[in-house]
Design a protein around this motif. Structure first.
Motif, PDB file in Angstrom:
ATOM      1  N   VAL A 117      -1.839   6.169  -0.836  1.00  0.00           N
ATOM      2  CA  VAL A 117      -1.367   5.312  -1.945  1.00  0.00           C
ATOM      3  C   VAL A 117      -0.900   6.222  -3.087  1.00  0.00           C
ATOM      4  CG1 VAL A 117      -2.123   3.670  -3.707  1.00  0.00           C
ATOM      5  CG2 VAL A 117      -2.833   3.358  -1.323  1.00  0.00           C
ATOM      6  N   GLU A 118       0.404   6.167  -3.379  1.00  0.00           N
ATOM      7  CA  GLU A 118       0.926   6.996  -4.483  1.00  0.00           C
ATOM      8  C   GLU A 118       1.302   6.148  -5.691  1.00  0.00           C
ATOM      9  OE1 GLU A 118       2.267  10.179  -1.229  1.00  0.00           O
ATOM     10  OE2 GLU A 118       3.726   8.725  -1.965  1.00  0.00           O
ATOM     11  N   LYS A 119       1.487   4.836  -5.429  1.00  0.00           N
ATOM     12  CA  LYS A 119       1.860   3.942  -6.540  1.00  0.00           C
ATOM     13  C   LYS A 119       0.950   2.712  -6.503  1.00  0.00           C
ATOM     14  CE  LYS A 119       6.189   3.486  -5.305  1.00  0.00           C
ATOM     15  NZ  LYS A 119       7.591   3.026  -5.277  1.00  0.00           N
ATOM     16  N   CYS A 120       0.640   2.183  -7.661  1.00  0.00           N
ATOM     17  CA  CYS A 120      -0.201   0.985  -7.757  1.00  0.00           C
ATOM     18  C   CYS A 120       0.460  -0.167  -7.010  1.00  0.00           C
ATOM     19  CB  CYS A 120      -0.366   0.609  -9.233  1.00  0.00           C
ATOM     20  SG  CYS A 120      -1.170  -0.997  -9.455  1.00  0.00           S
ATOM     21  N   ARG A 121      -0.301  -0.918  -6.219  1.00  0.00           N
ATOM     22  CA  ARG A 121       0.307  -1.981  -5.400  1.00  0.00           C
ATOM     23  C   ARG A 121       0.752  -3.199  -6.207  1.00  0.00           C
ATOM     24  NH1 ARG A 121      -4.297  -1.934  -2.740  1.00  0.00           N
ATOM     25  NH2 ARG A 121      -3.176  -0.915  -1.080  1.00  0.00           N
ATOM     26  N   ILE A 122       0.280  -3.261  -7.494  1.00  0.00           N
ATOM     27  CA  ILE A 122       0.769  -4.381  -8.312  1.00  0.00           C
ATOM     28  C   ILE A 122       1.905  -3.912  -9.224  1.00  0.00           C
ATOM     29  CG2 ILE A 122       0.167  -5.873 -10.272  1.00  0.00           C
ATOM     30  CD1 ILE A 122      -2.408  -6.577  -8.912  1.00  0.00           C
ATOM     31  N   CYS A 123       1.674  -2.839 -10.024  1.00  0.00           N
ATOM     32  CA  CYS A 123       2.692  -2.497 -11.047  1.00  0.00           C
ATOM     33  C   CYS A 123       3.499  -1.265 -10.683  1.00  0.00           C
ATOM     34  CB  CYS A 123       2.000  -2.309 -12.399  1.00  0.00           C
ATOM     35  SG  CYS A 123       1.068  -0.774 -12.535  1.00  0.00           S
ATOM     36  N   HIS A 124       3.189  -0.630  -9.546  1.00  0.00           N
ATOM     37  CA  HIS A 124       3.937   0.546  -9.045  1.00  0.00           C
ATOM     38  C   HIS A 124       3.777   1.782  -9.914  1.00  0.00           C
ATOM     39  CE1 HIS A 124       5.403  -2.387  -6.291  1.00  0.00           C
ATOM     40  NE2 HIS A 124       6.176  -2.992  -7.163  1.00  0.00           N
ATOM     41  N   SER A 125       2.798   1.771 -10.836  1.00  0.00           N
ATOM     42  CA  SER A 125       2.537   2.967 -11.656  1.00  0.00           C
ATOM     43  C   SER A 125       2.006   4.100 -10.780  1.00  0.00           C
ATOM     44  CB  SER A 125       1.476   2.639 -12.712  1.00  0.00           C
ATOM     45  OG  SER A 125       0.971   3.832 -13.269  1.00  0.00           O
ATOM     46  N   ARG A 126       2.330   5.352 -11.183  1.00  0.00           N
ATOM     47  CA  ARG A 126       1.798   6.516 -10.457  1.00  0.00           C
ATOM     48  C   ARG A 126       0.586   7.094 -11.181  1.00  0.00           C
ATOM     49  NH1 ARG A 126       4.982   8.589  -6.456  1.00  0.00           N
ATOM     50  NH2 ARG A 126       7.052   7.638  -6.202  1.00  0.00           N
ATOM     51  N   ARG A 127       0.190   6.421 -12.307  1.00  0.00           N
ATOM     52  CA  ARG A 127      -0.948   6.939 -13.091  1.00  0.00           C
ATOM     53  C   ARG A 127      -2.232   6.390 -12.479  1.00  0.00           C
ATOM     54  NH1 ARG A 127      -1.398   6.859 -18.721  1.00  0.00           N
ATOM     55  NH2 ARG A 127      -1.344   4.593 -18.689  1.00  0.00           N
ATOM     56  N   LEU A 128      -2.635   7.005 -11.358  1.00  0.00           N
ATOM     57  CA  LEU A 128      -3.800   6.512 -10.608  1.00  0.00           C
ATOM     58  C   LEU A 128      -4.921   7.542 -10.722  1.00  0.00           C
ATOM     59  CD1 LEU A 128      -1.881   5.276  -7.431  1.00  0.00           C
ATOM     60  CD2 LEU A 128      -2.739   3.875  -9.319  1.00  0.00           C
ATOM     61  N   PHE A 129      -6.079   7.092 -11.177  1.00  0.00           N
ATOM     62  CA  PHE A 129      -7.206   7.996 -11.441  1.00  0.00           C
ATOM     63  C   PHE A 129      -8.293   7.777 -10.393  1.00  0.00           C
ATOM     64  CE2 PHE A 129     -10.142  10.448 -13.917  1.00  0.00           C
ATOM     65  CZ  PHE A 129     -11.385   9.827 -13.757  1.00  0.00           C
ATOM     66  N   LYS A 130      -8.638   8.835  -9.618  1.00  0.00           N
ATOM     67  CA  LYS A 130      -9.682   8.713  -8.580  1.00  0.00           C
ATOM     68  C   LYS A 130     -11.058   8.811  -9.238  1.00  0.00           C
ATOM     69  CE  LYS A 130      -9.158  10.651  -4.412  1.00  0.00           C
ATOM     70  NZ  LYS A 130      -9.183  11.653  -3.295  1.00  0.00           N
ATOM     71  N   PHE A 131     -11.861   7.730  -9.142  1.00  0.00           N
ATOM     72  CA  PHE A 131     -13.184   7.755  -9.805  1.00  0.00           C
ATOM     73  C   PHE A 131     -14.342   7.730  -8.812  1.00  0.00           C
ATOM     74  CE2 PHE A 131     -12.154   3.287  -9.327  1.00  0.00           C
ATOM     75  CZ  PHE A 131     -13.336   2.736  -8.888  1.00  0.00           C
ATOM     76  N   LEU A 132     -14.030   7.466  -7.526  1.00  0.00           N
ATOM     77  CA  LEU A 132     -15.119   7.407  -6.544  1.00  0.00           C
ATOM     78  C   LEU A 132     -14.609   7.986  -5.231  1.00  0.00           C
ATOM     79  CD1 LEU A 132     -18.052   6.123  -6.017  1.00  0.00           C
ATOM     80  CD2 LEU A 132     -16.800   4.277  -4.908  1.00  0.00           C
ATOM     81  N   ASP A 133     -15.437   8.858  -4.606  1.00  0.00           N
ATOM     82  CA  ASP A 133     -15.033   9.394  -3.306  1.00  0.00           C
ATOM     83  C   ASP A 133     -16.245   9.334  -2.364  1.00  0.00           C
ATOM     84  OD1 ASP A 133     -13.172  12.339  -2.219  1.00  0.00           O
ATOM     85  OD2 ASP A 133     -14.175  10.722  -1.108  1.00  0.00           O
ATOM     86  N   LEU A 134     -16.156   8.470  -1.340  1.00  0.00           N
ATOM     87  CA  LEU A 134     -17.281   8.290  -0.418  1.00  0.00           C
ATOM     88  C   LEU A 134     -17.085   9.136   0.839  1.00  0.00           C
ATOM     89  CD1 LEU A 134     -17.793   4.414  -0.772  1.00  0.00           C
ATOM     90  CD2 LEU A 134     -19.021   6.236  -1.951  1.00  0.00           C
ATOM     91  N   GLY A 135     -16.126  10.044   0.782  1.00  0.00           N
ATOM     92  CA  GLY A 135     -15.925  10.962   1.908  1.00  0.00           C
ATOM     93  C   GLY A 135     -15.116  10.316   3.016  1.00  0.00           C
ATOM     94  N   SER A 136     -15.183  10.973   4.198  1.00  0.00           N
ATOM     95  CA  SER A 136     -14.382  10.502   5.323  1.00  0.00           C
ATOM     96  C   SER A 136     -15.257   9.610   6.210  1.00  0.00           C
ATOM     97  CB  SER A 136     -13.920  11.744   6.098  1.00  0.00           C
ATOM     98  OG  SER A 136     -13.349  11.360   7.299  1.00  0.00           O
ATOM     99  N   MET A 137     -14.728   8.434   6.575  1.00  0.00           N
ATOM    100  CA  MET A 137     -15.581   7.435   7.228  1.00  0.00           C
ATOM    101  C   MET A 137     -14.778   6.650   8.267  1.00  0.00           C
ATOM    102  SD  MET A 137     -17.989   4.982   4.964  1.00  0.00           S
ATOM    103  CE  MET A 137     -18.687   6.228   3.923  1.00  0.00           C
TER     104      MET A 137
END
Ligand code: DWN
Length: 415
Positions: free
Chosen positions: A8-28
């Protein structure tokens, strides 16, 4: 989508690229990727499970989209295993039937109709019903209940075919499915073309206010692409001329929100007071900035340490512990916390499809609930904590014989 996933490179609603990762649960592995015994040795596909916050419209969303064909064409989750879920469907159908004065000529279309559980309630009111779901195995179950089902993903193109074949819908319902769909704009184009002029679009999905407040990190998994608060949702529906005419918070699935939409009319009412109130709740909870989300991620790390200390200590004391509810959320919690058969001997679940299989990633065997009386474990870790009351009531024999339940979310409780 040909590949197994896309970033995901763009927000699925507004298409913004200003996306901040706040949680990473690893590979699952995918959350409902249960395995047959003979598949345990083959390597499972694992995907990044991480959450992004859009700094423009505030939509919380996964960092990747797993190909829906990998997750939804043969689907083992059915809602009818939980009385609470069926009660929720019953009151939804009754509420809509009464409020919008449906009758024999009304058509109700359910997007993500699963095994036809919700539509069966509408059918009992003698309205016309149609299910739409990509899972061939579930459509068969629905057809056996007399619920006609189109086996496909819902999108704008399919919506036009449905109008040609069945006519316009007076009611479109979508419970626990909109959050699963990548192209939300397509969904609304489809709804706008399928819905009759004065029709209503009813959605139900887990509410971000509850998820963050009650530490419900395990409801974050590859099937749920978006985690809605009202601010981004209203931005989305307004693009397609919809307004919210009804809103209810629900206890189901750890806290959900039911929204009733109608096409904006000229005399469209100003935003409902409840909507305004919930927008202020969201703002006060900090859901429009990153701090509250970073705090949430930190709380999950603390929960992981606390629960693993408890479970490891019980195992040192040679206690027998099993899991209850082979839920998608349970598969996230066990994989992220590293809970395998080193801790849980097995998990019980009433869903026939899941019994005899092994959970994805940590490969814990799944059996029917009757196993409990035979084995008499010391502790039951309730992985389907959203149904804890129903489960504790159902297993009162276990409790009477001195057994204890561990409820991990929103915080660890032993009852
Ligand atoms: O959005 C989704 C939600 C609605 O349901 C789907 N993407 C996937 C699914 O998530 P889940 O698997 O976490 O849902 P549940 O309904 O919380 O799963 C509960 C599990 O517990 C089911 O497998 C049924 C089982 N169960 C049981 O074995 N005995 C539930 C009850 C109440 C019981 O008494």
């Amino acid at each position: 989508m040909k590949k197994a996933y896309r970033d995901v490179e763009k927000c699925r609603i507004c298409h913004s690229r200003r996306l901040f990762k706040f949680l990473d649960l690893g590979s699952m592995p995918i959350p409902n990727g249960f395995l047959e015994r003979d598949k345990l040795k083959t390597s499972e596909q694992k995907f990044e499970l991480a959450c992004l916050f859009c700094e423009d419209c505030c939509l919380v969303q996964l960092s990747i989209v797993v190909n829906p064909a990998l997750m939804f064409k043969n689907y083992v989750y059915i809602p009818s295993m939980a009385k609470v879920m069926m009660n929720n469907f019953g009151n939804l159908a009754f509420q809509i039937y009464k409020e919008f004065k449906l009758n024999k000529s009304s058509l109700v279309v359910d997007i993500g109709s699963n095994d036809g559980s919700l539509l069966t309630f509408f059918k009992n009111f003698e309205v016309k019903v149609l299910g739409i779901d990509p899972a061939k195995n579930l459509a068969k179950l629905a057809e056996m209940k007399g619920i006609p089902t189109e086996v496909k993903f819902f999108n704008a193109r399919n919506a036009k075919q449905i109008v040609k074949k069945y006519g316009k819908a007076d009611v479109i319902t979508a419970t626990n499915v909109i959050a699963h769909i990548d192209n939300l704009h397509q969904v609304f184009e489809g709804v706008a073309s399928l819905l009759a002029k004065d029709g209503v679009f009813v959605t139900e999905f887990p509410y971000l206010v509850d998820l963050i407040k009650k530490n419900e990190f395990d409801t974050i998994y590859h099937e749920h692409l978006s985690y809605f608060s009202l601010k981004p949702w209203i931005k989305l529906i307004s693009l397609y001329g919809f307004e919210i005419i009804g809103v209810q918070r629900l206890l189901i699935h750890g806290g959900s929100i039911r929204l009733i939409h109608r096409k904006k009319s000229r005399k469209s009412n100003k935003a409902l007071n409840t909507v305004k109130y919930l927008l202020s709740v969201e703002e006060n909870q900090g859901l429009y900035s990153t701090k509250a989300l970073i705090d949430f991620a930190r709380r999950i790390e603390n929960l992981k340490v606390e629960l693993m200390e408890l479970l490891t200590d019980l195992k040192k004391k040679r206690k027998k512990i099993i899991g209850y509810g082979a839920a998608a959320k349970g598969n996230v919690l066990t994989n992220y916390f590293g809970i395998g058969t080193n801790i849980l001997d097995y998990i019980v679940d009433s869903t026939p499809y899941k019994q005899g299989l092994f959970t994805p990633g940590v490969h814990i065997p799944v059996y029917g609930e009757s196993r409990i009386a035979k084995d008499r474990p010391d502790y039951i870790l309730i992985l389907a904590w959203n149904f804890a009351d129903e489960i504790i009531e159902k297993e009162r024999e276990f409790k009477k014989n001195g057994g204890k339940f561990i409820i991990p979310i929103p915080k660890i409780k032993i009852v």
